[in-house]
Design an enzyme around this catalytic site. Structure first.
Site, short mmCIF file in Angstrom:
data_model
loop_
_atom_site.label_atom_id
_atom_site.label_comp_id
_atom_site.label_asym_id
_atom_site.label_seq_id
_atom_site.Cartn_x
_atom_site.Cartn_y
_atom_site.Cartn_z
N CYS A 119 83.76 -0.60 49.12
CA CYS A 119 83.15 0.73 49.08
C CYS A 119 83.93 1.68 50.01
O CYS A 119 85.05 2.04 49.72
CB CYS A 119 81.67 0.63 49.45
SG CYS A 119 80.72 2.09 49.00
N HIS A 168 79.45 -4.09 46.16
CA HIS A 168 79.26 -4.79 47.44
C HIS A 168 78.98 -6.27 47.27
O HIS A 168 77.81 -6.66 47.16
CB HIS A 168 78.08 -4.16 48.18
CG HIS A 168 78.36 -2.79 48.69
ND1 HIS A 168 78.61 -2.52 50.02
CD2 HIS A 168 78.42 -1.60 48.05
CE1 HIS A 168 78.82 -1.22 50.18
NE2 HIS A 168 78.71 -0.63 49.00
N GLU A 184 78.97 -8.45 49.53
CA GLU A 184 78.25 -9.00 50.70
C GLU A 184 76.74 -8.88 50.55
O GLU A 184 76.00 -9.49 51.33
CB GLU A 184 78.73 -8.31 51.99
CG GLU A 184 78.15 -6.92 52.28
CD GLU A 184 78.79 -5.80 51.47
OE1 GLU A 184 79.46 -6.08 50.46
OE2 GLU A 184 78.59 -4.61 51.84
#
Lengths: 781, 231
Positions: B85, B198, B200
């Site tokens: 990002c 994302h 994560e």
């Protein structure tokens, strides 16, 4: 980037300048010499008797700076002068047992509760209604910023936000001005802060046209020993202002904006709305957490409404001494600001700390690391005065308590509105009802796409719900759930609710229904309710009818909390939400926080697999007055709201928590607006899994013992009810732990349709089309 | 294996990235924007967020942080770097990756679970996926539209450097208006990868839509072990 050296130099300079009076400055000495000067107390929103009382307190006329401070701090927004006589209801309804759960109670920046394992959680909801109407983006953004700083100032790391929002008619042109800006402001600020937005409400009702409600809730977590308070103690301790520079934005924002209604033809108010910088606040959060971890902060206060006036007087008032502040040391964005403007400025992203002199260097090293400007502007003094100087001359010399806490108290008249008898007599039972299955089906599709029940992802997709990596549940589930302890999974659930129509019909019951729904939502997610915050949005307190609604609402919440054994930890009052003589529906938004030992066991709201048993828990009565059905289909509001049964809520809550704990719940969803029909439709749409309902005839009976007709069974909004889907193999175990909670197995999950046996069937995709169409059709995709 | 996670002022998902590294068996090493060394890490993650408030242009100020002065040459020398990002935006601003990220075509911030197709499973960060595999991870950005001139886009496609594409909806649209549905790309060596979604936020049961993001963090461990074995 300011260093202590710079401040010392400036300080010396200020003292040197003391010999020469600053031209035109209204000093205390000048005020004493010129007692008869006309002062603009009325323009600043003070009443004649309030001005007289200021003169009496300080024994002379106030200086301009003092007048500014008193006027903002004695405004309705800051002083709660119309509402605080009723706050004793909180205390009267708080038992010792409830008090034991509170680590910090009402009166501080936010209340703090113990959630176990050494963790403390602080949470609070506040309003930013008027600024958000004037300037939607910045008003909403700074609403988030303000509540986050309240949470920070308790010593906590903010961990989640929620935004209960209320707008006028979805199709009104002004809603199309206000809503996108407010939503973008909430998202723009919260996303940039890195706080997950885990829930809230989006409600439409004509009564909020011209008076949108923007409430913002923040939750923070800390270790119990890390709680910080807003008090200035220890003679010689330094007063440090840190964060953003002070500018001319928001001057008088609190007193002017929060205390006037928006009649046409008034002066332009735009400049009074503050401008937010979320990046500065994000850095400030991390900086504060480093400061707390280093144990260099004695007392701390955020600068919000009334800016320095509030921070200095509250810190000093809560402490045991006085305070001396050199106002000319305040770093300015605009050098032309006058001392009284600096005192009133509501520039955002500022904090004030009380620091021991031998910890000053360490404090400054941490603020330097984060590139946060920090300036010593004064110190804690012996004695009991707040003294503020400008280039060495005294411009404020007051007892701090008189500014912060001893503002006026009004005993406003209150009376039950005359219209209520007729309104309560106008029951929804006289309205035409759908008779065939096809008609019910059509009304379900109308309701599921109606403004209050339609899909809100147009709004919530603009908020980051994942950041921090601890979100276990978020909108559109019943409650937002976040993990606090990454080792154990211990965490909290939060929900906010209020049905203003119910509160309009009966504010006492309506407020209790808001409490009951938020309580139920938290329990439905699997968390044990622990504490309450509220944001009381009302019309003008000068209207005795509104004041009556206000008192009834507080009484409802306070007595309800006492019954449920969960304390109110803090909140906010917003008056003057009205245009002309027309007030909004009384809207006491209630937030309930619950705790879970392991949030991975939370219950989700949607059906996920075929073949699970569907249970309806609770008692269904023929209760359609004030319902979403009456509102949407007939534009009708009248009658009496549903019965509140807090004992039933408590029993239901215990069962829902126990079932989640035992891992028996495939899905759990509370019943509220739109009743069973909407709860079923929502549970089906969540993951595209259908259901067959064949037990509608067992849902309930009316007062005569007659089985409820299918329409009533589907759309009644009786409280204390929830829908639970349980894997077939766990059904016996689930039923065993329900105890006294009334329950009926009404069907099973499966397929791609919601089928109400003998009445109608509707595909989940058709429900979805109707559900998701509404907001993009108005605001674009 | 030690994976550095850089924190710029305004970084938001740095703690999440570090948690994901640990959840997948690595050791996370915090790196500070003002540092001028990389503490001997085996790979670096530039996390999501709003570095420097996204002022001027997303990633444009972070590019000049002291840590980038050491990171850029290290990446050019083969150090694996993942930009997520805002980290992707920093990588394009640093010219470690081509193209640019602009405001979403619908002009709103958008947080959705998004479907991606893995097109290149041979980078340092994607070797545990299979080419053609579909994954669902979180997308959340306001300025995530990937753009580049046709020549660059042709080059990226021709050289197999498109690592992820969005699965377009029924109307042929992707969530932010990215050209040719590109969600993530890599450099020539395949050690630097940037993407808008994302991973994560999809590594832990119960705290994200799937576990599909784990592959990034396991891939890099494998890569680091292989590199160590060769050395």
């Amino acid at each position: 980037m300011t260093t202590t050296d710079e401040q010392t130099q400036t300080g010396t300079h200020a003292q040197a300048a003391a010999a020469e009076p600053v031209a035109g400055l209204d000093t205390v000495e000048h005020a004493t010499r010129t007692p008869d000067i006309d002062q603009p107390w009325s323009e600043l929103g003070l009443k004649g008797d309030e001005y007289a009382s200021i003169r009496e307190i300080i024994g002379r006329r106030p200086t301009i700076a003092e007048l500014a401070m008193y006027s903002v701090m004695w405004s309705e927004h800051c002083s709660y002068k119309s509402s605080k006589v009723h706050f004793k209801l909180w205390g009267e309804n708080t038992t010792d047992e409830m008090r034991e759960k509170l680590l910090v109670g009402i009166g501080e920046n936010a209340g703090v509760v113990d959630i176990g394992d050494g963790w403390a959680v602080t949470f609070k909801v506040e309003s930013h209604n008027h600024p958000s109407y004037v300037e939607p983006y910045q008003g909403a953004a700074t609403g988030v910023g303000g509540i986050v700083r309240d949470i920070m100032s308790m010593g906590a790391r903010p961990i989640a936000v929620m935004d209960p929002l209320r707008f006028g008619n979805l199709h009104h042109p002004d809603t199309q001005r206000v809503l996108p800006g407010i939503v973008a402001g909430v998202g723009g600020y919260g996303n940039c802060l890195g706080l997950p937005n885990i829930g809230g409400e989006v409600v439409f009702d004509d009564c909020y046209q011209g008076n949108p409600l923007v409430n913002a809730l923040c939750v923070g977590a800390m270790r119990v020993e890390d709680i910080h308070l807003a008090k200035a103690t220890g003679v010689g301790n330094k007063v440090i202002l840190f964060g953003a520079k002070t500018g001319g934005d928001g001057i008088g924002g609190v007193s002017v904006l929060a205390s006037e209604t928006f009649d046409s033809g008034g002066p332009a108010k735009r400049p009074a709305v503050q401008v937010g910088d979320p990046f500065a606040e994000k850095v400030l959060i991390e900086c504060c957490l480093d400061l707390y971890a280093a144990h260099v902060v004695d007392g701390i206060q955020d600068l919000g409404g009334a800016g320095l006036s509030c921070a200095t007087s509250e810190l000093a008032s809560n402490g045991d001494g006085g305070m001396r502040v050199e106002l000319d040391l305040v770093p300015l964005r605009d050098a032309s600001l006058q001392p009284h403007e600096i005192l009133m400025s509501e520039s955002q992203e500022r904090m004030m700390a009380i620091v021991e002199p031998d910890k000053l260097d360490e404090f400054m090293a941490i603020t330097d690391k984060w590139d946060v400007e920090a300036t010593v502007i004064g110190e804690v003094t012996d004695g009991d005065r707040l003294v503020i100087t400008w280039h060495g001359e005294v411009i404020v010399d007051v007892p701090p308590r008189s500014v912060a806490h001893d503002g006026p108290t009004y005993h406003r008249p209150l009376s039950r509105p005359a219209y209520l008898d007729a309104l309560n007599a106008d029951s929804a039972s006289a309205l035409a009802r759908p008779e065939t299955g096809e008609e019910i089906r059509a009304q379900l599709l109308t309701l599921i796409g109606s403004p209050n029940l339609c899909d809100k992802s147009w709004v919530t997709d603009q908020y980051d719900r994942y950041v921090m990596g601890n979100t276990a549940l978020s909108q559109p589930d019943d409650a937002g759930v976040v993990r606090v302890d990454e080792e154990t999974g211990r965490g909290v659930a939060v929900a906010t609710d209020c049905n203003g129509r119910f509160a309009k019909l009966d504010p006492y019951t309506g407020a209790q229904l808001a409490l009951a729904e938020a309580y139920r939502n938290v329990a439905t997610a699997g968390a044990a309710p622990l504490a309450v915050t509220d944001c009381l949005n009302f019309g003008s307190p000068e209207d005795p009818g509104v004041m009556w609604q206000f008192r009834e609402s507080i009484r409802g919440i306070a007595e309800g909390c006492k019954f449920l054994g969960i304390p109110v930890t803090g909140g906010n009052v917003s008056f003057y939400n009205q245009t002309g003589d027309v007030a909004i529906h009384p809207t006491p938004v209630v937030g309930v926080l619950g705790v879970m030992p392991d949030v991975s066991k939370r219950s989700r709201s949607g059906f996920r697999t075929d073949g699970a048993h569907i249970y309806l828990l609770g008692t269904t009565r023929p209760e359609l007055d004030g319902s979403e059905w009456a509102h949407v289909i007939h534009k009708h509001l009248g009658g009496l709201p549903p019965v509140v049964d807090l004992a039933a809520e408590q029993a239901l809550g215990r069962a829902l928590v126990a079932a989640a704990e035992a891992g028996l719940v495939e899905a759990a969803h509370d019943l509220s607006e739109g009743g069973l029909a909407i709860a079923l439709a929502e549970a089906c749409m969540r993951h595209g899994v259908g259901a067959t309902i064949d037990g509608l005839d067992q849902v309930g009976v009316d007062a005569d013992g007659t089985i409820l007709d299918p329409f009533t069974a589907l759309f009644s909004e009786s409280s204390a009810r929830a829908l639970v889907a349980v894997p077939a193999g766990s059904a016996a175990q689930f039923e065993a732990l329900l105890g006294e909670v009334p329950h009926r197995r009404i069907g099973a999950t499966g397929g791609r349709d919601l089928e109400i046996a003998g009445l109608f069937s509707v595909s989940v995709s058709e429900l979805e089309s109707a559900h998701t169409f509404t907001m993009p059709a108005v605001f674009g995709s | 294996m030690r994976i550095g996670v850089v924190t710029f002022p305004g970084s938001l998902d740095d703690r999440d990235a570090a948690r994901a590294v640990r959840a997948c068996g690595g050791e996370s090493v915090p790196l500070w924007h003002g540092d001028d060394d990389l503490r001997g890490v085996d790979a670096v993650i530039l996390p999501g967020g709003f570095s420097y408030g996204d002022y001027l242009r997303c990633g444009a100020i972070a590019r000049f942080a002291p840590v980038m002065d050491v990171l850029v040459p290290a990446a050019q020398g083969g150090l694996p770097v993942l930009g997520i990002c805002n980290g992707f935006q920093v990588l394009t601003e640093s010219h470690l990756l081509p193209g640019a990220l602009i405001r979403n075509d619908h002009r709103k911030f958008n947080c959705v679970d998004t479907r991606l197709v893995v097109e290149n499973a041979s980078t340092a960060w994607t070797s545990d996926y299979e080419a053609g595999q579909e994954i669902t991870i979180v997308l959340k950005n306001g300025e995530g539209g990937f753009v580049a001139d046709d020549q660059t886009l042709d080059m990226l496609e021709g050289e197999g450097r498109v690592v992820f594409r969005y699965v377009p909806d029924a109307d042929g649209r992707n969530p932010n208006g990215s050209y040719r549905h590109i969600a993530g790309i890599t450099n020539e060596r395949g050690n630097v990868v940037g993407l808008m979604p994302h991973p994560e936020h999809a590594v832990e049961e119960g705290y994200g839509p799937t576990l599909d993001g784990r592959g990034f963090f396991t891939s890099i461990l494998t890569h680091a072990l292989e590199t160590a074995a060769k050395a």
